[in-house]
Scaffold this motif. Structure first.
Motif, PDB file in Angstrom:
ATOM      1  N   GLY A  70       0.781  -1.232   0.000  1.00 57.27           N
ATOM      2  CA  GLY A  70       0.000   0.000   0.000  1.00 57.27           C
ATOM      3  C   GLY A  70       0.808   1.274   0.000  1.00 57.27           C
ATOM      4  N   ALA A  71       2.145   1.177  -0.136  1.00 63.08           N
ATOM      5  CA  ALA A  71       2.965   2.392  -0.224  1.00 63.08           C
ATOM      6  C   ALA A  71       2.843   2.957  -1.631  1.00 63.08           C
ATOM      7  N   ILE A  72       2.299   4.167  -1.749  1.00 63.83           N
ATOM      8  CA  ILE A  72       2.106   4.818  -3.037  1.00 63.83           C
ATOM      9  C   ILE A  72       2.436   6.304  -2.887  1.00 63.83           C
ATOM     10  N   TRP A  73       2.300   7.054  -3.955  1.00 63.94           N
ATOM     11  CA  TRP A  73       2.762   8.450  -3.969  1.00 63.94           C
ATOM     12  C   TRP A  73       2.094   9.308  -2.899  1.00 63.94           C
ATOM     13  N   ASN A  74       0.812   9.072  -2.580  1.00 62.23           N
ATOM     14  CA  ASN A  74       0.126   9.888  -1.571  1.00 62.23           C
ATOM     15  C   ASN A  74       0.046   9.207  -0.205  1.00 62.23           C
ATOM     16  N   MET A  75       0.609   8.018  -0.082  1.00 58.44           N
ATOM     17  CA  MET A  75       0.833   7.350   1.207  1.00 58.44           C
ATOM     18  C   MET A  75       2.225   6.732   1.120  1.00 58.44           C
ATOM     19  N   PRO A  76       3.257   7.564   1.149  1.00 57.24           N
ATOM     20  CA  PRO A  76       4.606   7.102   0.803  1.00 57.24           C
ATOM     21  C   PRO A  76       5.172   6.023   1.706  1.00 57.24           C
TER      22      PRO A  76
END
Length: 317
Positions: A124-130
């Motif tokens: 779940g690490a993505i650009w808006n939840m780094p």
């Protein structure tokens, strides 16, 4: 401004106001500097990390181009996603690489990477939840966007009417033209006590004294810019370029690395990151480089945008 760079506008060849011009086809305009092309060079005859293909120095020619003064920020990438509905590769994969020190004991770590325990693969690490679910970008809107792959960067660049710089363009801008210098600010070596950019201070990866004031990323417009006006060309985040990663050597090791790079379609990244330290990752030098597959995303990779100079667009660049 050096003879290599000037603050000219992309719009109809008119001179920009202030130190930079603003250009972008869509989204929040990025500030750019016009860079004079010509014969230049890439790499160095004084390579330190031979395995990375830093040398030998090679003559190349680059055209005139524009380069944004800073890396693309979280705020600008958010505008892109909102306008287009773009889904990043990390979102599609469902995970990305996170520097474990940023997790603060969180249990979202899915799996530590074998030979680099300071990296974690986080679901779940993505650009808006780094750093994964529960993390936020609210206080980092002016920081470089991270957890973006090369393919994500290319998509953003196309949206604003630009492209990624080549390795030669990136080095040419970082040196301010044909200067032979180790860093964007000159040859003075940063230390754990004297900082010029956002890199690690202390004993990596166990202790960071935070002399530079940052544990993770810093705002894209922080520290002193180069004399031409570019921010954070050393440290903070690695920057994607458009060039394939190749090692220019006939050694057996180089041939093996090139075969691997070709198989993975690896691309060159420049500039180092907040995790670099001379004792471990001495890659915040201009000639330093790494290669990653174009679908890679992590806590310390970002990008900045270049633009072509169209015929008659800029006079006397």
């Amino acid at each position: 401004m050096s003879e290599c760079c000037s603050a000219l506008s992309r719009n109809n060849g008119n001179e920009g106001s202030g130190e930079t011009a603003k250009i972008a086809a869509r989204g929040r305009a990025g500030e750019v500097i016009a860079v004079k092309g010509g014969e230049t060079f890439v790499g160095t005859h004084e390579a330190i990390l031979f395995v990375d293909g830093e040398g030998p120095e090679r003559k190349v020619t680059v055209n005139d181009f524009f380069l944004e003064t800073e890396t693309v920020t979280v705020a600008r990438f958010a505008e892109f996603v909102m306008a287009t509905g773009y889904v990043t590769e990390a979102e599609k994969f469902g995970c990305a690489a996170v520097f474990a020190g940023l997790l603060h004991g969180s249990k979202v770590i899915a799996d530590n990477l074998a030979h680099t325990p300071w990296w974690a693969r986080v679901d779940g690490a993505i650009w808006n939840m780094p750093e994964g679910p529960g993390s936020s970008i609210d206080s980092r809107m002016d920081h470089p966007v991270t957890q973006v792959s090369l393919n994500d960067a290319v998509a953003f660049a196309a949206w604003v009417g630009g492209r990624l710089p080549t390795e030669a363009e990136w080095e040419h801008a970082a040196r301010g033209g044909g200067r032979r210098r180790r860093y964007p600010w000159g040859d003075e070596e940063p230390t754990d006590e004297k900082v010029f950019c956002n890199i690690w201070q202390g004993r990596f990866p166990h202790q960071n004294t935070l002399t530079d004031g940052f544990f993770g990323t810093a705002p894209a417009r922080s520290f002193m810019p180069t004399e031409d006006g570019f921010y954070n060309l050393a440290g903070n985040v690695w920057e994607w370029t458009s060039d394939p990663f190749r090692v220019h050597s006939l050694s057996r090791q180089a041939k093996m690395r090139n075969e691997e790079a070709k198989k993975n379609a690896d691309k060159v990244l420049k500039g180092g990151s907040f995790l670099c330290h001379k004792s471990y990752c001495y890659r915040y030098r201009i000639a330093a480089r790494i290669g990653l597959s174009p679908d890679s995303a992590s806590s310390n990779t970002g990008f900045r945008i270049a633009y072509d100079v169209r015929p008659g667009e800029v006079q006397d660049i």
